[in-house]
Design an enzyme around this catalytic site. Structure first.
Site, short mmCIF file in Angstrom:
data_model
loop_
_atom_site.label_atom_id
_atom_site.label_comp_id
_atom_site.label_asym_id
_atom_site.label_seq_id
_atom_site.Cartn_x
_atom_site.Cartn_y
_atom_site.Cartn_z
NE ARG A 1 -1.71 1.82 3.54
CZ ARG A 1 -1.64 1.69 4.87
NH1 ARG A 1 -2.39 0.84 5.52
NH2 ARG A 1 -0.80 2.43 5.56
CG HIS B 1 -6.43 2.56 6.39
ND1 HIS B 1 -6.66 1.32 5.87
CD2 HIS B 1 -7.61 2.98 6.91
CE1 HIS B 1 -7.92 0.98 6.07
NE2 HIS B 1 -8.52 1.98 6.69
CE1 TYR C 1 0.81 2.48 8.71
CE2 TYR C 1 -0.04 4.42 9.84
CZ TYR C 1 -0.16 3.46 8.86
OH TYR C 1 -1.23 3.48 8.01
C1 LIG Z 1 -15.05 -5.88 10.83
C2 LIG Z 1 -14.25 -4.68 10.57
N1 LIG Z 1 -13.45 -4.20 11.55
C3 LIG Z 1 -12.72 -3.08 11.35
C4 LIG Z 1 -12.77 -2.42 10.17
C5 LIG Z 1 -12.00 -1.12 9.98
N2 LIG Z 1 -10.99 -1.28 8.92
C6 LIG Z 1 -11.23 -0.88 7.66
S1 LIG Z 1 -9.99 -1.28 6.62
C7 LIG Z 1 -9.07 -1.93 7.88
C8 LIG Z 1 -7.74 -2.51 7.59
C9 LIG Z 1 -7.85 -3.53 6.51
O1 LIG Z 1 -6.62 -4.11 6.26
P1 LIG Z 1 -6.47 -5.13 5.07
O2 LIG Z 1 -7.51 -6.17 5.15
O3 LIG Z 1 -5.07 -5.58 5.08
O4 LIG Z 1 -6.79 -4.25 3.77
P2 LIG Z 1 -5.97 -2.96 3.28
O5 LIG Z 1 -6.71 -1.78 3.82
O6 LIG Z 1 -4.59 -3.06 3.78
O7 LIG Z 1 -6.04 -3.00 1.80
C10 LIG Z 1 -9.76 -1.85 9.09
C11 LIG Z 1 -9.25 -2.32 10.37
C12 LIG Z 1 -13.62 -2.95 9.18
N3 LIG Z 1 -13.74 -2.36 7.99
N4 LIG Z 1 -14.33 -4.07 9.41
#
Ligand SMILES: Cc1ncc(C[n+]2csc(CCOP(=O)(O)OP(=O)(O)O)c2C)c(N)n1
Ligand SMILES: [Mg+2]
Lengths: 347, 326
Positions: B244, B248, B256
């Site tokens: 990424r 975020h 970080y």
């Molecule tokens: C059940 C749930 N908990 C928390 C979140 C908040 N949240 C949105 S994206 C994210 C991180 C996702 O990481 P990843 O699956 O690695 O996808 P990336 O954003 O890195 O592409 C979080 C914690 C969420 N969307 N759904």
């Protein structure tokens, strides 16, 4: 006097120990951080769990920024994205006498942990006497153009669940005092934070140990003509509406519930009996919301004192829309409260 | 490279076009937000172009996709116009969700066989499984493909979905976009085994790892998985390793993330790399690629102008659309 209110949160120990510092102001979010920090310093059984809460990052809203440095990774635990799993694990920790405070990244995601909250944590003490003293902090509420998945106020699901306690502070002082009370309570407590208040609202927060008991409402404005019963961010909208009504000679009383379960029945009935006209307001959708319970309670126990039908205002019966004109149509605000209260006063 | 035998030069230029369209859309969006012209928050997908484009390109229009918040390329390739997507980001009445849902959420459109992203992670997975099951039920040679993150792979539903998909031999492709972080949390704080494709084996399904910054490698893996699935050989888990490249979400400076890590991945930028490959292999010359870039710039600028000029929803319509059949 230091300008503590200007800091994102205060970690100056002198400040925390100065009970004479009555002018000290904190933001709503700093008050949450302060309550957590003080309870962690006081009680080694208090620990934090949640997504992205550790390290310098300190969580999506930075409530626990710097906590890992002070308390260590043992007490500030970054979890994988697995709400059902880590909330259930918090229940296990709580049964062993620890006091986990679990952060939901957004209140909306609490539904991913629903099973473990409503089926297990909430019922354990009734079924076999095991106490579950955890707190779930749930950053809730909208008005921020965050769409249907990041704006919800899901308190009614939990108010409907026997065995839980539910609070929703509206001021920095209550944010601190209710969180401390929630952590010390021996039952599972869901603590709904209002995201729109995080950095927009500042107020006096008593330094040091400051507890707001669960189940006690606060009379935020004394009035004689009608009562607005509310909680969370809508308190400030109601107070603004009351100011405007006052200019027109309508004297509104405003009751801030603070705790949604248990409800402060005495305070609700007292204001209803006093003014005889009640408007209940919350940001959550109106249908089968907490306001329905408040209105029903008044109908049951204060009917003879009423001079008008109890009115309710809440969000619409739709998912919370993203686009500004739609969200504004969805959500109560001072203007809408003013109009409804005026009509009620004229009844 | 065996993959190029799968693709004609014309197709390879199309892949480049879609990746560049995605990249320029993304950069335009980020600038828009920096200028304060955005509404609410949004997510950049910078660095994920090869995955979303390579995967979507390997499917037919009858196949179903359920993308996530880093899959702008898949939405565009599957037929959501840049103007409709900008309209969604800006809360416009003619955006994909008609102002109902935010940023890259709510961009479902069954006319294009796209299931909108479910914020709760990883709930798109079992929903995509259900779409795949409907193809078995009706005996249709279609596949369902969904994307998820490394972070979301820790949730129970990830495992539940793989187990059921394998058990039922579902024509499902699950792509894990392993971009080293879930928000601020690095991979090593999420799991002990960082190779997510290895989980396929314990569920008795195919699992492969691909270079997520190589669009042809992603294409080849998805093409193979889709062929297998259509032939009745069941689901595939594809782990695409990538990075990424920005925060975020738009507000996140991602302090970080170590600089060296970003530098390493910047050297593997999927768009620049593919451009160079096309030049090196004589698929196109500088002039042709520059022409594509100019075309993309104009297309995105026009789309943004169209979206910004389009109306916000009428508040009187706020309660419309909650129920089907009204
Ligand atoms: C059940 C749930 N908990 C928390 C979140 C908040 N949240 C949105 S994206 C994210 C991180 C996702 O990481 P990843 O699956 O690695 O996808 P990336 O954003 O890195 O592409 C979080 C914690 C969420 N969307 N759904
Ligand atoms: Mg990730």
């Amino acid at each position: 006097m230091k300008t503590a209110g200007a800091l994102p949160f205060t970690d100056d120990p002198n400040m925390l120990q100065s009970p004479t510092d009555v002018a000290r102001e904190l933001t709503y979010i700093a008050a949450i951080s302060e309550a957590l920090r003080e309870e962690m310093r006081r009680d080694p059984n208090v620990l934090l769990m949640g997504e992205d809460i550790a390290g310098e990052f300190g969580g999506a809203f930075k409530v626990t920024k710097g906590f890992e440095a002070e308390f260590g990774a043992r007490r500030v635990i970054n979890t994988p994205i697995a709400e059902l799993g880590f909330v259930a694990a918090a229940t296990g920790m709580a049964l062993m006498g620890l006091r986990p405070v679990v952060e939901m990244q957004f209140a909306d995601f609490i539904s991913s942990a629903f099973d473990s909250i409503v089926q297990f944590a909430a019922t354990t003490h009734y079924r076999w006497g095991g106490a579950v003293p955890w707190v779930i902090r749930a950053p809730a509420d909208g008005g921020l153009r965050a769409g249907p998945f990041h704006s919800q106020n899901p308190e009614a699901w939990f108010v409907h669940t026997p065995g839980l306690k539910v609070v929703a502070p509206a001021t920095p002082a209550d944010a601190k005092g209710l969180l401390i009370a929630a952590i010390r309570d021996d039952n599972p407590v869901i603590y709904f934070e209002s995201k729109p208040l995080y950095r927009s609202l500042k107020g006096h927060v008593p330094p040091g140990e400051y507890i707001v008991p669960l189940g006690k409402a606060n009379l935020a404005r004394v009035g004689a003509d009608l009562s607005i019963i509310t909680y969370g961010a809508m308190l400030h909208q109601a107070l603004a509406a009351a100011e405007r009504l006052a200019q027109e000679g309508v004297d509104a009383e405003v009751l801030d519930l603070r705790s949604l379960k248990p409800l402060d029945k005495e305070a609700i009935l007292a204001t209803a009996r006093k003014t005889g006209k009640v408007l209940v307001v919350h940001a959550a959708n109106k249908l089968a919301g907490v306001g329905a319970e408040v209105a029903a309670l008044i109908a049951e126990e204060a009917f003879e004192w009423l001079d008008a039908p109890v009115q309710r205002m809440g969000g619409l019966d739709t998912p919370i829309p993203f686009s500004p004109p739609l969200e504004d149509a969805y959500r109560p605000n001072a203007e809408k409260i003013y109009a409804a209260a005026r009509a009620l006063a004229a009844y | 490279m065996t993959t190029s035998r799968l693709l004609t030069n014309q197709q390879r230029l199309e892949l480049f076009y879609w990746m560049l369209l995605t990249r320029i859309f993304d950069e335009t969006m980020v600038n828009l937000w920096k200028q304060g012209r955005g509404v609410g928050g949004t997510f950049s997908q910078r660095g994920h172009e090869a995955i979303s484009v390579g995967a979507a390109y390997a499917l037919g229009p009858e196949d179903v996709i359920a993308p996530m918040h880093r899959d702008l390329g898949a939405y565009l390739l599957r037929g959501l116009t840049p103007a409709r997507v900008f309209g969604n980001l800006l809360g416009r009445a003619d955006g994909v969700s008609r102002g109902r849902d935010a940023n890259l959420h709510g961009m479902g459109d069954l006319r294009h066989n796209i299931i909108g992203f479910i914020s709760h992670l990883p709930h798109s997975l079992p929903v995509a499984l259900g779409a795949a099951m409907s193809f078995i039920y009706r005996n249709e040679p279609r596949v369902a493909l969904t994307f998820t993150g490394d972070g979301a792979s820790s949730a129970g539903l990830f495992h539940e979905t793989l187990n059921m998909a394998s058990l039922w031999n579902a024509p499902l492709i699950v792509i894990v976009e392993n971009n080293q972080y879930a928000y601020s949390t690095p991979l090593h704080q999420q799991m002990k085994v960082p190779d997510i494709a290895r989980r396929a084996e314990i569920y008795g399904m195919a699992g492969v790892t691909v270079d997520g910054n190589d669009v042809e490698a992603v294409y080849a893996a998805v093409h193979a998985a889709a062929t297998r699935a259509r032939g009745g050989s069941g689901p595939t888990l594809i782990e695409a390793k990538t990075m990424r490249m920005l925060g975020h979400a738009i507000h996140d400076g991602a302090e970080y993330v170590p600089k060296e890590l970003l530098e390493y991945w910047e050297g593997r930028d999927p768009v620049k790399r593919y451009r160079q490959k096309l030049l090196d292999e004589g698929v196109a010359d500088e002039t042709e690629l520059t022409e594509i870039a100019q075309r993309v710039e104009v297309e995105i600028a026009d789309a943004l102008a169209q979206a910004e000029a389009s109306p916000l929803p009428d508040p009187a319509t706020v309660e419309q659309g909650v129920y089907a059949g009204e």
